[in-house]
Design a protein around this motif. Structure first.
Motif, PDB file in Angstrom:
ATOM      1  N   ARG A 109      -1.684  -0.176 -11.636  1.00  0.00           N
ATOM      2  CA  ARG A 109      -2.505   0.784 -10.900  1.00  0.00           C
ATOM      3  C   ARG A 109      -1.879   1.161  -9.556  1.00  0.00           C
ATOM      4  NH1 ARG A 109      -3.843   4.437  -9.146  1.00  0.00           N
ATOM      5  NH2 ARG A 109      -5.855   5.436  -8.778  1.00  0.00           N
ATOM      6  N   VAL A 110      -0.998   0.323  -9.052  1.00  0.00           N
ATOM      7  CA  VAL A 110      -0.337   0.638  -7.771  1.00  0.00           C
ATOM      8  C   VAL A 110       0.790   1.632  -8.057  1.00  0.00           C
ATOM      9  CG1 VAL A 110       0.697  -0.314  -5.693  1.00  0.00           C
ATOM     10  CG2 VAL A 110      -0.929  -1.682  -6.984  1.00  0.00           C
ATOM     11  N   THR A 111       0.384   2.864  -8.310  1.00  0.00           N
ATOM     12  CA  THR A 111       1.334   3.920  -8.657  1.00  0.00           C
ATOM     13  C   THR A 111       1.960   4.520  -7.398  1.00  0.00           C
ATOM     14  OG1 THR A 111      -0.421   5.564  -8.548  1.00  0.00           O
ATOM     15  CG2 THR A 111       0.003   4.597 -10.707  1.00  0.00           C
ATOM     16  N   ASP A 112       3.070   5.232  -7.592  1.00  0.00           N
ATOM     17  CA  ASP A 112       3.682   5.943  -6.467  1.00  0.00           C
ATOM     18  C   ASP A 112       2.698   6.944  -5.870  1.00  0.00           C
ATOM     19  OD1 ASP A 112       5.917   4.534  -7.073  1.00  0.00           O
ATOM     20  OD2 ASP A 112       7.027   6.203  -7.965  1.00  0.00           O
ATOM     21  N   GLU A 113       1.922   7.551  -6.749  1.00  0.00           N
ATOM     22  CA  GLU A 113       0.967   8.557  -6.286  1.00  0.00           C
ATOM     23  C   GLU A 113      -0.125   7.914  -5.428  1.00  0.00           C
ATOM     24  OE1 GLU A 113      -0.358  10.701  -9.702  1.00  0.00           O
ATOM     25  OE2 GLU A 113      -1.342  12.248  -8.486  1.00  0.00           O
ATOM     26  N   LEU A 150       2.048  -2.299  -1.861  1.00  0.00           N
ATOM     27  CA  LEU A 150       1.036  -1.869  -0.890  1.00  0.00           C
ATOM     28  C   LEU A 150       1.439  -2.302   0.520  1.00  0.00           C
ATOM     29  CD1 LEU A 150      -2.195  -2.842  -2.866  1.00  0.00           C
ATOM     30  CD2 LEU A 150      -1.535  -0.516  -2.227  1.00  0.00           C
ATOM     31  N   LEU A 151       1.854  -3.561   0.630  1.00  0.00           N
ATOM     32  CA  LEU A 151       2.222  -4.096   1.949  1.00  0.00           C
ATOM     33  C   LEU A 151       3.408  -3.349   2.545  1.00  0.00           C
ATOM     34  CD1 LEU A 151       1.735  -7.792   0.922  1.00  0.00           C
ATOM     35  CD2 LEU A 151       0.540  -6.710   2.837  1.00  0.00           C
ATOM     36  N   ASP A 152       4.350  -2.957   1.673  1.00  0.00           N
ATOM     37  CA  ASP A 152       5.541  -2.253   2.144  1.00  0.00           C
ATOM     38  C   ASP A 152       5.203  -0.895   2.767  1.00  0.00           C
ATOM     39  OD1 ASP A 152       7.114  -4.322   1.374  1.00  0.00           O
ATOM     40  OD2 ASP A 152       7.872  -3.390  -0.468  1.00  0.00           O
ATOM     41  N   GLN A 153       4.034  -0.383   2.465  1.00  0.00           N
ATOM     42  CA  GLN A 153       3.605   0.884   3.072  1.00  0.00           C
ATOM     43  C   GLN A 153       2.969   0.658   4.438  1.00  0.00           C
ATOM     44  OE1 GLN A 153       4.101   3.935   1.504  1.00  0.00           O
ATOM     45  NE2 GLN A 153       5.236   2.623   0.086  1.00  0.00           N
ATOM     46  N   ASN A 165      -0.917   8.698  -1.542  1.00  0.00           N
ATOM     47  CA  ASN A 165      -2.267   9.005  -1.070  1.00  0.00           C
ATOM     48  C   ASN A 165      -2.661   8.137   0.121  1.00  0.00           C
ATOM     49  OD1 ASN A 165      -3.388  11.073  -2.577  1.00  0.00           O
ATOM     50  ND2 ASN A 165      -3.992   9.714  -4.269  1.00  0.00           N
ATOM     51  N   LEU A 166      -2.346   6.858   0.018  1.00  0.00           N
ATOM     52  CA  LEU A 166      -2.752   5.930   1.067  1.00  0.00           C
ATOM     53  C   LEU A 166      -1.999   6.205   2.363  1.00  0.00           C
ATOM     54  CD1 LEU A 166      -2.904   2.625  -1.044  1.00  0.00           C
ATOM     55  CD2 LEU A 166      -4.842   3.993  -0.246  1.00  0.00           C
ATOM     56  N   LYS A 167      -0.752   6.666   2.214  1.00  0.00           N
ATOM     57  CA  LYS A 167       0.070   6.977   3.382  1.00  0.00           C
ATOM     58  C   LYS A 167      -0.226   8.366   3.917  1.00  0.00           C
ATOM     59  CE  LYS A 167       3.734   5.425   4.894  1.00  0.00           C
ATOM     60  NZ  LYS A 167       3.980   4.687   6.133  1.00  0.00           N
ATOM     61  N   GLY A 168      -0.798   9.198   3.040  1.00  0.00           N
ATOM     62  CA  GLY A 168      -0.794  10.631   3.303  1.00  0.00           C
ATOM     63  C   GLY A 168      -1.867  11.153   4.223  1.00  0.00           C
ATOM     64  N   MET A 217      -5.310   2.213   6.992  1.00  0.00           N
ATOM     65  CA  MET A 217      -5.750   1.773   5.664  1.00  0.00           C
ATOM     66  C   MET A 217      -5.803   0.263   5.524  1.00  0.00           C
ATOM     67  SD  MET A 217      -6.283   4.171   3.505  1.00  0.00           S
ATOM     68  CE  MET A 217      -6.132   5.943   3.674  1.00  0.00           C
ATOM     69  N   PHE A 218      -6.865  -0.180   4.924  1.00  0.00           N
ATOM     70  CA  PHE A 218      -6.991  -1.584   4.525  1.00  0.00           C
ATOM     71  C   PHE A 218      -7.313  -1.604   3.030  1.00  0.00           C
ATOM     72  CE2 PHE A 218      -7.361  -3.808   8.634  1.00  0.00           C
ATOM     73  CZ  PHE A 218      -7.507  -2.726   9.488  1.00  0.00           C
ATOM     74  N   VAL A 219      -6.666  -2.487   2.316  1.00  0.00           N
ATOM     75  CA  VAL A 219      -7.027  -2.685   0.911  1.00  0.00           C
ATOM     76  C   VAL A 219      -7.501  -4.121   0.771  1.00  0.00           C
ATOM     77  CG1 VAL A 219      -6.153  -2.808  -1.458  1.00  0.00           C
ATOM     78  CG2 VAL A 219      -5.471  -0.904   0.015  1.00  0.00           C
TER      79      VAL A 219
END
Ligand SMILES: *Cc1c(COP(=O)(O)O)cnc(C)c1O
Ligand code: SF4
Length: 342
Positions: free
Chosen positions: A210-214, A249-252, A218-221, A226-228
């Motif tokens: 589920r942790v897709t590039d898209e 996720l962390l790398d973002q 979105n999370l960066k965009g 952001m917190f997950v």
């Protein structure tokens, strides 16, 4: 099934990966008979599982099932998804809406209990059905499911400048497709006084694809911080592939927290709790909350007495760095925050 690794960067990964997680949801096990068959459990588990599944259906993705030990009815991951006869004899403290959430609903799909932050029920579906879930009787069918239907909730967020954080919850908000999630997030980002967005999801644990590039885009965009908050209860839930997804996720630059529920037969041991915290901090995920079980009808067999929970957390502190010990909390209806037990 495609494994999400750094290598996917060189191929059109987002397309393939999107199909993968949706396919994983489609192929999830929904029949108690199939679950019992795949795990090679004794036939005596069949009848009670069928009966308890009528109240709350079985739903377990194959990826999660693969992390279980076949032939072991006490497997800690299996216990989280297998309906048992114990669900059929509810405890006396049990209620269908243990946290009185019905009274915290501001408008369809919006819950506010605490100052400064409001929770949007972004999706009704989950990627797994956890037998202990406190929202197992929640009236999801009444929650909005489209951008148009979220407008009253978004309007309430916009009208209340005391709010600076929005939580996306559910259900699981990451069951939304990336385009829909992106549209919802940019609407939230359009509300000036909202600074932070928190996504409560079990999907990166259950279906790491589920942790897709898209999703990452979105999370960066948008401008929101952001917190997950993921949800794993036992170290065996976090295999290498889950680790890769969490790292992505962390790398973002996203803060990733974990919440767990203290569950009898799943993680009511020092080994399980310390092991879970170690797995998490090795990846860079911070153990945030360890929840005392809510009194939800059909889940009382998971209850660990608070005295035992307190002892477990105290002993965790002797084995782990301070930041690896989650806050042990209980939620009381009408409280102004979750109450820290230890
Ligand atoms: C748990 C919860 C929150 C978040 O609480 P934190 O202590 O900030 O993590 C927010 N809103 C609702 C309705 C909740 O149940
Ligand atoms: S993923 Fe969360 S909301 Fe969904 S069933 Fe499990 S505990 Fe409940």
């Amino acid at each position: 099934m495609q494994i999400v690794t750094g290598k996917t960067d060189s191929v059109p990964a987002s397309v393939a990966a999107t199909a993968d997680w949706q396919q994983a949801l489609k192929s999830a096990v929904r029949e108690p008979d199939e679950l019992i068959d795949r795990l090679q459990l004794p036939a005596r588990y069949l009848a009670p599982a069928r009966q308890a599944a009528r109240e709350f259906p079985v739903f377990a993705p194959l990826d999660f099932i693969r992390r279980m030990e076949p032939g072991n009815p006490h497997d800690p991951l299996l216990r989280q998804v297998l309906p048992l006869d114990l669900e059929l004899s509810p405890g006396e403290k049990d209620r269908k809406d243990p946290l009185e959430e019905a009274s915290a609903i501001q408008t369809p799909g919006l819950l506010q209990k605490y100052a400064g932050r409001a929770l949007l029920i972004a999706a009704g579906a989950c990627a797994i059905h956890c037998r202990y879930c406190f929202r197992r009787h929640f009236p999801y069918q009444e929650a909005p499911r489209s951008l148009a239907a979220w407008q009253p909730a978004l309007q309430m967020l916009a009208d209340d400048p005391s709010l600076d954080e929005v939580l996306l919850s559910g259900g699981d908000p990451l069951t939304l497709v990336d385009s829909q999630l992106g549209a919802l997030m940019s609407q939230i980002a359009g509300i000036e006084h909202i600074c932070r967005l928190r996504i409560h999801t079990r999907l990166p644990i259950v279906i790491p694809e589920r942790v897709t590039d898209e999703l990452l885009a979105n999370l960066k965009g948008n401008r929101l911080t952001m917190f997950v908050v993921v949800h794993a209860n036992h170290p065996a839930e976090i295999d290498d592939r889950v680790g890769v997804g969490l790292r992505r996720l962390l790398d973002q630059g996203i803060t990733v927290l974990n919440q767990a529920v203290l569950l009898k037969g799943v993680n009511d041991s020092l080994d399980a709790l310390v092991g879970l915290s170690r797995q998490l901090i090795n990846l860079g995920v911070v153990p945030y909350y360890l929840h005392q079980l809510d009194h939800v009808a059909g889940a009382s067999h998971f209850e660990v007495p608070v005295s035992q929970g307190r002892q477990l957390v105290k002993t965790m502190r002797e084995h782990l760095p301070g930041y690896a010990v989650p806050r042990y909390v209980v939620e009381k209806p009408g409280g102004s925050s979750k109450e820290v037990i230890s």
